[in-house]
Write an enzyme that holds these catalytic residues in place. Structure first.
Site, mmCIF file in Angstrom:
data_model
loop_
_atom_site.group_PDB
_atom_site.id
_atom_site.type_symbol
_atom_site.label_atom_id
_atom_site.label_comp_id
_atom_site.label_asym_id
_atom_site.label_seq_id
_atom_site.Cartn_x
_atom_site.Cartn_y
_atom_site.Cartn_z
ATOM 1 N N GLU A 32 0.831 -1.201 0.000
ATOM 2 C CA GLU A 32 0.000 0.000 0.000
ATOM 3 C C GLU A 32 0.870 1.257 0.000
ATOM 4 O OE1 GLU A 32 -2.844 -0.198 3.155
ATOM 5 O OE2 GLU A 32 -3.717 -2.087 2.439
ATOM 6 N N CYS A 33 1.885 1.247 -0.799
ATOM 7 C CA CYS A 33 2.877 2.323 -0.841
ATOM 8 C C CYS A 33 2.845 3.005 -2.202
ATOM 9 C CB CYS A 33 4.261 1.724 -0.562
ATOM 10 S SG CYS A 33 5.644 2.880 -0.670
ATOM 11 N N GLY A 34 3.268 4.249 -2.259
ATOM 12 C CA GLY A 34 3.367 4.930 -3.543
ATOM 13 C C GLY A 34 4.357 4.265 -4.473
ATOM 14 N N PHE A 35 5.279 3.470 -3.912
ATOM 15 C CA PHE A 35 6.262 2.764 -4.719
ATOM 16 C C PHE A 35 5.839 1.334 -5.057
ATOM 17 C CE2 PHE A 35 8.791 5.972 -2.421
ATOM 18 C CZ PHE A 35 9.409 6.605 -3.491
ATOM 19 N N THR A 36 4.664 0.922 -4.606
ATOM 20 C CA THR A 36 4.204 -0.439 -4.847
ATOM 21 C C THR A 36 4.210 -0.828 -6.335
ATOM 22 O OG1 THR A 36 2.873 -0.477 -2.829
ATOM 23 C CG2 THR A 36 2.264 -2.043 -4.541
#
Length: 228
Positions: free
Chosen positions: A34-38
């Site tokens: 659930e990360c912007g980098f996912t």
């Protein structure tokens, strides 16, 4: 010492020795769902598909240490990665990758490398740096893992070759990976990237949207569907 001295538990609960990867080129990365980098899962899988026949592996280690962005259990994480990104490279049990309770493997990886700062040319580089300064200043201290999708490149001899921060996209590692793949098994060379130069900390006006999917809940789910 090399990474071959460590054991790890797979996402299916099996304890394995990293010695099974002897002679291979590896990327070890801490991940979150659930990360912007996912979306880097997609780039990692592309690298894996491109080089896996060349004695190349990617080892993913989920962690919930960064703003609680990996809340699921092992089955949730595994299903999410397979359904949303077609991940086929090995994943391991969720664990700490920084701090007192960090996996010994990650203590070794961070003790053997230097945090050289984020790439401010990346769309979220400045944002991430500023958010960490404001919300998690302790994360910027020393050479610890700073955020999800920190990547470590390992040579055929099990030693660290390079470290890439979350602001380095997976495809940007291709040239370095190819150089290592070209090194014959019987003539492995070690390159340890330990740069002691200091990095200026950027102070900006950006907000914390980099911490998740551009400030909003990620458009993914654990229920087997890709949501709109």
């Amino acid at each position: 010492m090399s990474i071959y001295n460590f054991n790890a538990i797979t996402i299916d609960g099996e304890e394995v020795s990293l010695g099974q990867y002897k002679g291979k080129v590896l990327v070890i990365v801490n991940t979150a769902s659930e990360c912007g980098f996912t979306p880097q899962y997609k780039g990692l899988e592309k690298l894996y598909e491109k080089y896996k026949k060349e004695d190349f592996e990617i080892l993913g280690f989920p962690s919930n240490q960064f703003a609680g962005q990996e809340p699921g259990e092992s089955n949730d994480i595994k299903n999410f990665c397979e359904i949303n990104y077609g991940v086929s490279f090995p994943l391991f049990e969720k664990n700490d990758v920084r701090g007192e309770n960090a996996l010994p493997l990650f203590k070794y990886l961070t003790e053997g490398t230097t945090f050289k700062g984020f790439d401010f040319n990346h769309p979220t580089g400045k944002k991430l740096n500023e958010v960490l300064k404001e919300k998690f200043p302790q994360f910027l201290e020393g050479d610890s893992v700073k955020w999800n999708f920190t990547k470590f490149l390992i040579g055929r001899d099990g030693n660290i070759v390079n470290r890439y921060e979350p602001t380095t996209e997976p495809e940007a590692m291709s040239t370095d990976i190819e150089k290592l793949i070209e090194v014959p098994r019987q003539n492995v060379s070690t390159i340890v990237n330990k740069n002691d130069s200091n990095n200026e900390i950027y102070t900006g006006e950006d907000d914390e949207e980099v911490l998740n999917c551009e400030g909003n809940p990620c458009n993914f789910s654990y229920n087997g569907k890709i949501e709109d």
